[in-house]
Write a protein that holds these residues in place. Structure first.
Motif, short mmCIF file in Angstrom:
data_model
loop_
_atom_site.label_atom_id
_atom_site.label_comp_id
_atom_site.label_asym_id
_atom_site.label_seq_id
_atom_site.Cartn_x
_atom_site.Cartn_y
_atom_site.Cartn_z
N LEU A 115 3.86 20.98 -26.18
CA LEU A 115 3.24 19.68 -26.45
C LEU A 115 1.72 19.74 -26.34
N THR A 116 1.21 20.70 -25.60
CA THR A 116 -0.23 20.86 -25.44
C THR A 116 -0.86 21.60 -26.62
N VAL A 117 -0.14 22.60 -27.16
CA VAL A 117 -0.74 23.47 -28.17
C VAL A 117 -0.32 23.19 -29.61
N VAL A 118 0.79 22.49 -29.81
CA VAL A 118 1.28 22.30 -31.17
C VAL A 118 0.38 21.34 -31.95
N ASP A 119 0.15 21.67 -33.22
CA ASP A 119 -0.58 20.76 -34.09
C ASP A 119 0.41 20.00 -34.96
N GLU A 120 -0.06 18.99 -35.64
CA GLU A 120 0.84 18.11 -36.39
C GLU A 120 1.61 18.85 -37.49
N GLN A 121 0.97 19.78 -38.17
CA GLN A 121 1.64 20.51 -39.24
C GLN A 121 2.75 21.41 -38.69
N THR A 122 2.48 22.08 -37.58
CA THR A 122 3.49 22.92 -36.96
C THR A 122 4.65 22.07 -36.44
N ALA A 123 4.32 20.91 -35.88
CA ALA A 123 5.37 20.00 -35.39
C ALA A 123 6.26 19.56 -36.54
N LEU A 124 5.66 19.21 -37.69
CA LEU A 124 6.46 18.83 -38.86
C LEU A 124 7.34 19.98 -39.33
N SER A 125 6.79 21.17 -39.36
CA SER A 125 7.55 22.34 -39.75
C SER A 125 8.73 22.56 -38.80
N ASP A 126 8.48 22.43 -37.51
CA ASP A 126 9.55 22.60 -36.52
C ASP A 126 10.63 21.54 -36.70
N ILE A 127 10.24 20.31 -37.00
CA ILE A 127 11.22 19.23 -37.25
C ILE A 127 12.05 19.57 -38.48
N ALA A 128 11.40 20.05 -39.52
CA ALA A 128 12.12 20.41 -40.75
C ALA A 128 13.14 21.52 -40.46
N TYR A 129 12.74 22.54 -39.69
CA TYR A 129 13.68 23.61 -39.33
C TYR A 129 14.82 23.08 -38.47
N LEU A 130 14.51 22.20 -37.54
CA LEU A 130 15.55 21.60 -36.69
C LEU A 130 16.57 20.87 -37.55
N LEU A 131 16.09 20.03 -38.44
CA LEU A 131 17.00 19.27 -39.30
C LEU A 131 17.81 20.19 -40.20
N HIS A 132 17.16 21.21 -40.73
CA HIS A 132 17.87 22.19 -41.56
C HIS A 132 18.97 22.88 -40.75
N ASN A 133 18.63 23.31 -39.55
CA ASN A 133 19.62 24.00 -38.71
C ASN A 133 20.78 23.09 -38.35
N ARG A 134 20.56 21.80 -38.35
CA ARG A 134 21.62 20.82 -38.08
C ARG A 134 22.41 20.48 -39.35
N GLY A 135 22.02 21.05 -40.48
CA GLY A 135 22.72 20.80 -41.73
C GLY A 135 22.24 19.57 -42.48
N ASN A 136 21.12 19.02 -42.05
CA ASN A 136 20.57 17.83 -42.68
C ASN A 136 19.43 18.25 -43.63
N ASN A 137 19.82 18.92 -44.71
CA ASN A 137 18.81 19.48 -45.62
C ASN A 137 18.02 18.42 -46.36
N LYS A 138 18.64 17.30 -46.67
CA LYS A 138 17.92 16.24 -47.39
C LYS A 138 16.70 15.78 -46.59
N ASP A 139 16.90 15.46 -45.31
CA ASP A 139 15.78 15.03 -44.48
C ASP A 139 14.82 16.17 -44.17
N ALA A 140 15.36 17.38 -44.03
CA ALA A 140 14.51 18.55 -43.77
C ALA A 140 13.53 18.75 -44.92
N ILE A 141 14.02 18.66 -46.14
CA ILE A 141 13.16 18.83 -47.31
C ILE A 141 12.15 17.69 -47.43
N ALA A 142 12.58 16.48 -47.11
CA ALA A 142 11.65 15.34 -47.14
C ALA A 142 10.51 15.55 -46.15
N ILE A 143 10.82 16.04 -44.95
CA ILE A 143 9.78 16.34 -43.95
C ILE A 143 8.89 17.47 -44.45
N ALA A 144 9.50 18.51 -45.01
CA ALA A 144 8.74 19.66 -45.49
C ALA A 144 7.75 19.27 -46.58
#
Length: 77
Positions: A30-59
């Motif tokens: 939380l101290t070092v992450v920037d907004e773009q990396t956080a978005l990328s991490d969210i997209a990967y999280l959603l993808h790993n959960r099988g929610n590709n539609k939202d993952a791609i929207a975030i990406a």
């Protein structure tokens, strides 16, 4: 601390977090992450959960090169 959404806003589990960020502890993340990396991490999280539609929207909010990297990764794991 981050003033934008991170994977912690999505209820990331310990196993999911380890898969995305390895041994980096939450406070450090939380101290070092920037907004773009956080978005990328969210997209990967959603993808790993099988929610590709939202993952791609975030990406699509990522800069071109990061977006392309994400899309290549999920299309050719």
């Amino acid at each position: 601390m981050a003033n934008f959404k991170t994977i912690f806003d999505y209820g990331v589990t310990i196993d999911e977090y380890q898969a995305i960020r390895g041994g980096l502890d939450k406070e450090k993340y939380l101290t070092v992450v920037d907004e773009q990396t956080a978005l990328s991490d969210i997209a990967y999280l959603l993808h790993n959960r099988g929610n590709n539609k939202d993952a791609i929207a975030i990406a699509k909010e990522l800069p071109g090169s990061m977006q392309e990297c994400f899309l290549r990764t999920i299309e050719h794991p």
